[in-house]
Design a protein around this motif. Structure first.
Motif, short mmCIF file in Angstrom:
data_model
loop_
_atom_site.label_atom_id
_atom_site.label_comp_id
_atom_site.label_asym_id
_atom_site.label_seq_id
_atom_site.Cartn_x
_atom_site.Cartn_y
_atom_site.Cartn_z
N GLU A 22 0.85 -1.19 0.00
CA GLU A 22 0.00 0.00 0.00
C GLU A 22 0.89 1.24 0.00
OE1 GLU A 22 -3.60 0.18 2.58
OE2 GLU A 22 -2.56 1.90 3.48
N LEU A 23 0.53 2.21 -0.84
CA LEU A 23 1.29 3.44 -0.95
C LEU A 23 0.34 4.63 -0.87
CD1 LEU A 23 3.96 4.98 -1.58
CD2 LEU A 23 3.40 4.69 -4.01
N LYS A 24 0.66 5.57 0.01
CA LYS A 24 -0.14 6.77 0.16
C LYS A 24 0.75 7.98 -0.13
CE LYS A 24 -3.14 6.89 3.49
NZ LYS A 24 -3.76 6.97 4.86
N VAL A 25 0.33 8.82 -1.08
CA VAL A 25 1.09 10.01 -1.46
C VAL A 25 0.22 11.23 -1.19
CG1 VAL A 25 2.34 11.21 -3.28
CG2 VAL A 25 2.35 8.70 -3.21
N LEU A 26 0.69 12.11 -0.31
CA LEU A 26 -0.11 13.26 0.12
C LEU A 26 0.13 14.50 -0.71
CD1 LEU A 26 0.20 12.84 4.00
CD2 LEU A 26 -1.49 11.85 2.44
N SER A 27 1.11 14.47 -1.61
CA SER A 27 1.39 15.64 -2.44
C SER A 27 0.22 15.91 -3.38
CB SER A 27 2.66 15.40 -3.26
OG SER A 27 3.77 15.15 -2.42
N ILE A 28 -0.23 17.14 -3.41
CA ILE A 28 -1.32 17.51 -4.32
C ILE A 28 -0.84 17.42 -5.77
CG2 ILE A 28 -2.90 19.34 -5.00
CD1 ILE A 28 -3.55 18.12 -2.29
N ILE A 29 0.34 17.94 -6.02
CA ILE A 29 0.97 17.82 -7.34
C ILE A 29 1.85 16.59 -7.34
CG2 ILE A 29 2.52 18.92 -9.00
CD1 ILE A 29 1.66 21.61 -7.82
N PRO A 30 1.68 15.66 -8.26
CA PRO A 30 2.48 14.42 -8.26
C PRO A 30 3.98 14.72 -8.28
CG PRO A 30 0.69 14.24 -9.83
CD PRO A 30 0.70 15.67 -9.37
N PRO A 31 4.75 14.12 -7.39
CA PRO A 31 6.20 14.33 -7.41
C PRO A 31 6.82 13.81 -8.70
CG PRO A 31 5.49 13.35 -5.34
CD PRO A 31 4.32 13.28 -6.26
N ILE A 32 7.92 14.42 -9.09
CA ILE A 32 8.69 13.90 -10.21
C ILE A 32 9.27 12.55 -9.80
CG2 ILE A 32 10.72 14.27 -11.66
CD1 ILE A 32 10.24 17.30 -11.27
N ALA A 33 9.05 11.54 -10.62
CA ALA A 33 9.54 10.19 -10.33
C ALA A 33 9.91 9.52 -11.64
CB ALA A 33 8.49 9.39 -9.56
N TYR A 34 10.37 8.28 -11.55
CA TYR A 34 10.85 7.55 -12.72
C TYR A 34 10.11 6.22 -12.84
CZ TYR A 34 14.58 10.96 -12.30
OH TYR A 34 15.28 12.13 -12.20
N PRO A 35 10.07 5.63 -14.04
CA PRO A 35 9.38 4.35 -14.18
C PRO A 35 9.88 3.27 -13.23
CG PRO A 35 9.86 5.27 -16.35
CD PRO A 35 10.56 6.15 -15.34
N ASN A 36 11.17 3.33 -12.87
CA ASN A 36 11.73 2.31 -11.97
C ASN A 36 11.82 2.78 -10.52
OD1 ASN A 36 13.82 4.13 -12.26
ND2 ASN A 36 15.39 2.60 -12.74
#
Length: 400
Positions: A306-320
């Motif tokens: 389970e993953l919860k992300v509280l940032s309103i704007i999606p963080p910069i991340a990578y496919p891996n």
């Protein structure tokens, strides 16, 4: 018969310091006189002066750099100044003086310089009150020190100071310590717990790397940075409490295979590459609303369910960044559409709104510039507005 020399400062800034490598490799140098007024001896300044047998270091010298007298194989007698403040790593390695040190702990001025093991029995070391520093590598690879008592006067523990102290189970960190430096407790495989003092600001590279008996760690609120590999390989670490105020996380917890959950504080802006890679026991992660960047493979080969992300704007991340996109991703309902259309977040098969109806409160808020504020459409606000706002990742009602 070898050369003699003198180094007499004339009062200029340049002459008050012997620069690094100044006499390095002078194999025929047997004797040198250092005059009062000299303040520092640079790194490797006399490295490899194999014929030099004795030296008197003036009372004016405050600093001796790394490797300053390293491999001065004949150096057997050293007259140290009382007020020396810093002795660098390996400053006297390869000297007769170091090889002939008595058993126990040797002090240079107010520096606990080097511990030489006593026989084969377990030892508890008490560093005397008034000691200001522990030199780098002072207890390196000591196999019989089971406990160390550090005085309240201590303000600095050098890099690698207890590295490889394989039986060390108990040590206190005094309140004036503001940094745990590189490799300080690396491979202290018997260290099962440690209390970090209030006022600590940073934990550096490999500080607790390979401490396989360490089960939990709580950071004081003063810590703003956790360095690369600082806890990597701590395979029995189950609980980590990160502080509010933390700004960045290096690849600090790589291979902590027993870590069960993690909450990234809202103050964190960057989670670097490999931060939690290989944390196979990690089931849940909550990423705070201040996170803007998550590095490659930061959560790869984890056991996330389970993953919860509280940032309103999606963080910069990578496919891996994540290796398992079949788990549910929970985000604020105002951000559902944004996450569903943004790489790599859209790859999660299930993106679900966080049920934060319980977070709606009728309160009056000031315009705290340090807290991120958005309207219900996800637009960033400079100031709070009357009605429902997203404030610090939570829905709130602003009454005025």
């Amino acid at each position: 018969g070898g050369r003699k020399g003198a180094y007499a400062p004339n009062g200029s800034l340049a002459d008050s310091n012997i620069k690094e490598y100044t006499f390095s490799g002078c194999r025929s140098l047997r004797e040198i006189t250092l005059s009062e007024g000299l303040e520092s001896i640079g790194a490797s300044a006399f490295n490899g002066c194999g014929l030099m047998g004795t030296i008197k270091i003036p009372n004016s010298v405050l600093y001796i750099g790394s490797g300053a007298f390293q491999n001065c194989t004949s150096l057997a007698t050293i007259d140290f100044p009382e007020n020396i403040e810093t002795v660098g790593s390996y400053a006297f390695d390869g000297t007769t003086w170091l090889n002939n040190l008595p058993e126990g702990l040797t002090y240079i001025g107010k520096i606990a310089f080097k511990y030489k093991e006593k026989g084969y029995g377990n030892v508890e070391v008490i560093i005397k009150e008034g000691t200001l520093k522990i030199a780098p590598n002072a207890f390196l690879d000591c196999s019989n020190v089971v406990a160390a008592s550090l005085p309240n006067s201590l303000a600095y523990i050098g890099e690698g100071a207890f590295s490889g102290a394989s039986k060390l189970t108990s040590i206190n960190i005094p309140l004036d310590i503001d940094t745990i430096y590189e490799r300080t407790f690396k491979d202290c495989i018997s260290l099962s717990s440690i209390e970090l003092p209030e006022g600590l600001k940073a934990v550096r590279y490999e500080a607790f790397h390979g401490c396989i008996s360490l089960k939990s760690i709580t950071f004081p609120c003063s810590v703003t940075g956790i360095g690369d590999a600082s806890f990597s390989g701590c395979k029995n670490l189950t609980t980590v409490k990160l502080p509010d105020g933390l700004e960045s996380i290096g690849y600090a917890f790589e291979g902590c295979s027993s870590l069960e959950s993690i909450v990234i504080p809202n103050s964190v802006k960057t989670i670097r590459q490999w931060a939690f890679q290989g944390c196979k026991g990690l089931k849940t992660a909550i990423i705070g609303d201040g996170v803007q960047n998550i590095g490659a493979e930061a959560f790869s080969n984890c056991g996330l369910e389970e993953l919860k992300v509280l940032s309103i704007i999606p963080p910069i991340a990578y496919p891996n960044t994540f290796s398992n996109y079949s788990i549910p991703l929970y985000v604020h309902d105002t951000s559902l559409d944004t996450y569903k259309t943004t790489e790599p977040w859209k790859n999660f098969k299930s993106i679900v709104a966080i049920d934060d109806s319980s977070n709606i409160h009728g309160i009056t808020l000031g315009n705290d510039t340090d807290v991120l504020k958005y309207d219900l459409n996800g637009r960033k606000l400079k100031e709070t507005v009357k009605g429902i706002n997203i404030f610090g990742g939570k829905k709130v009602v602003v009454n005025e």
